[in-house]
Enzyme design. Structure first.
Site, PDB file in Angstrom:
ATOM      1  N   SER A  15       0.818  -1.224   0.000  1.00  0.00           N
ATOM      2  CA  SER A  15       0.000   0.000   0.000  1.00  0.00           C
ATOM      3  C   SER A  15       0.846   1.266   0.000  1.00  0.00           C
ATOM      4  CB  SER A  15      -0.923   0.007   1.220  1.00  0.00           C
ATOM      5  OG  SER A  15      -0.179  -0.161   2.412  1.00  0.00           O
ATOM      6  N   ASP A 199      -1.048   7.385   9.927  1.00  0.00           N
ATOM      7  CA  ASP A 199      -1.834   6.444  10.735  1.00  0.00           C
ATOM      8  C   ASP A 199      -0.931   5.470  11.496  1.00  0.00           C
ATOM      9  OD1 ASP A 199      -0.823   4.970   8.712  1.00  0.00           O
ATOM     10  OD2 ASP A 199      -2.729   4.175   7.985  1.00  0.00           O
ATOM     11  N   HIS A 202       1.422   4.263   7.344  1.00  0.00           N
ATOM     12  CA  HIS A 202       1.557   4.783   5.982  1.00  0.00           C
ATOM     13  C   HIS A 202       2.151   6.184   5.983  1.00  0.00           C
ATOM     14  CE1 HIS A 202      -1.684   1.727   5.567  1.00  0.00           C
ATOM     15  NE2 HIS A 202      -0.991   1.427   4.477  1.00  0.00           N
TER      16      HIS A 202
END
Lengths: 255, 255
Positions: A15, A199, A202
């Protein structure tokens, strides 16, 4: 009609790679500085670990006999570890030794002359995963509905990051040590990582800035022929046409 | 090794396209929302007009017999006019009729069954150039060393933008009318365009936001099959692997 022409940089990861177009991330930054030089292909797969990424890798890179038809990847950037480092019992967890093996398998697929994916034109860089801020990550997971338990530990992710460095050393592949750069930038204080992580896991814009600077340094030190500021545009600058006719321009392009 | 697999969106234009990765521009935004769905290829050429872009176009799109080997372009976005609209005597100036012809030539290259570049799978969108703020542009040029005279006029650029709409109407190609959207957003006041243009000519983040919103609307209204929020990922989401073995995953990928 179909796309062709520019060679490529491929960003392969999870991600943190998939999100690299947001927040002025490394995808957007690379695409900007390599404009008219190299295309940037984002092959980021949110949530993937190396075990799941390996079969996908076989689908996204061309086999030797296909390579003449598609744009060559001049630079492959491999960035995993964040999900592999999930704690045992979590579905994304991959044991450290297997993580190591998988990274080496990816590298060998490209570098081994007996591999069907062998590509001597492709340079490789590994990136170490960023440190996790378990305070931020824990709060994020606890706030979900239903609340979730903490799935990563600071020391575990650190071990996977160190393993990326070890794989790079063993395989002779340069590593962008984003883990250490972020840790230093946060004053070696876990809570201070929130400057760089939105967060706990990330990267935000400041975090991508650190990763970008580190990557440019690794390129400069190891693959100077791929420095964006040393490469020429594939097509001429427009002011070439201030001094040349369109016929001369066409002759230049097509001869 | 080589890049393959995802179909593509090609952005073809001048500096406003080349710069589309900066300022959260349409390149970066499209790359983000189409991640794992379509690759975004930036074919922006700073300073180019349509006359200079045409020979380049022949080099960056595949001929019919090459198309089976390279990723198909599902969406071609053509965005010129800003440089064509330079005043007569300026090296970038292209007469209005010729600008019209060149846009039609680009469209015909892709849509005409007798064209060597014929590609029925490729949808096309034209974008009208943004309005120019001659107060800002004039001040920018006057501040250079040596100072330069104003090279564009508000009304001239407006005519080229209107011509893009006319070409779209004639050819049956949808147009993202960025000229009108920006003009309206600026309250039809030339000086107020500085909210959207950082130098009177090129879009800043707010300007790209307007262009992005307009483009999404044109896609939604004309090519709903290309809406990013209606397309599926090419590879499965990671949570597929929470319920399936890696062997099942491989079977899904390779069968």
């Amino acid at each position: 009609m179909a796309a062709k022409y520019l060679d490529a940089i491929m960003l392969f990861g999870d991600s943190i790679t998939q999100g690299a177009w947001e927040f002025n991330g490394i995808g957007a930054r690379f695409a900007h500085v390599y404009a008219r030089k190299l295309d940037v292909l984002n092959r980021g797969f949110s949530g993937y670990n190396t075990e799941w990424a390996l079969p996908v890798f076989e689908k996204i890179v061309a086999k030797h006999h296909e390579q003449q038809h598609v744009p060559p990847v001049r630079l492959l950037i491999i960035w995993f570890g964040t999900n592999d480092a999930c704690l045992p019992g979590q579905p994304q967890h991959i044991p450290l030794e297997r993580f190591t093996e998988n990274l080496s398998t990816m590298i060998d697929m490209i570098r081994s002359p007996t591999s069907p994916f062998y590509s001597p034109v492709t340079k490789i860089i590994l990136i170490a995963p960023p440190p996790v801020n378990t305070y931020q990550r824990g709060a994020d997971l606890a706030s979900r509905d239903p609340p979730r338990e903490l799935d990563r530990q600071f020391e575990a992710t650190k071990r996977y990051a160190q393993e990326v460095l070890a794989v790079g050393e063993k395989e002779g592949v340069p590593v962008a040590d984003v883990w250490t750069r972020l840790w230093e930038a946060a004053g070696q204080d876990e809570r201070s990582l929130e400057q760089f992580l939105y967060d706990g896991l990330h990267l935000n814009e400041a975090g991508y800035q650190v990763a970008y600077d580190e990557l440019l340094k690794v390129i400069r030190d190891n693959y100077p022929e791929l420095r964006h500021d040393q490469m020429s545009y594939v097509f001429p600058r427009h002011d070439y046409l201030y001094d040349h006719s369109v016929e001369e321009f066409k002759a230049k392009l097509f001869n």
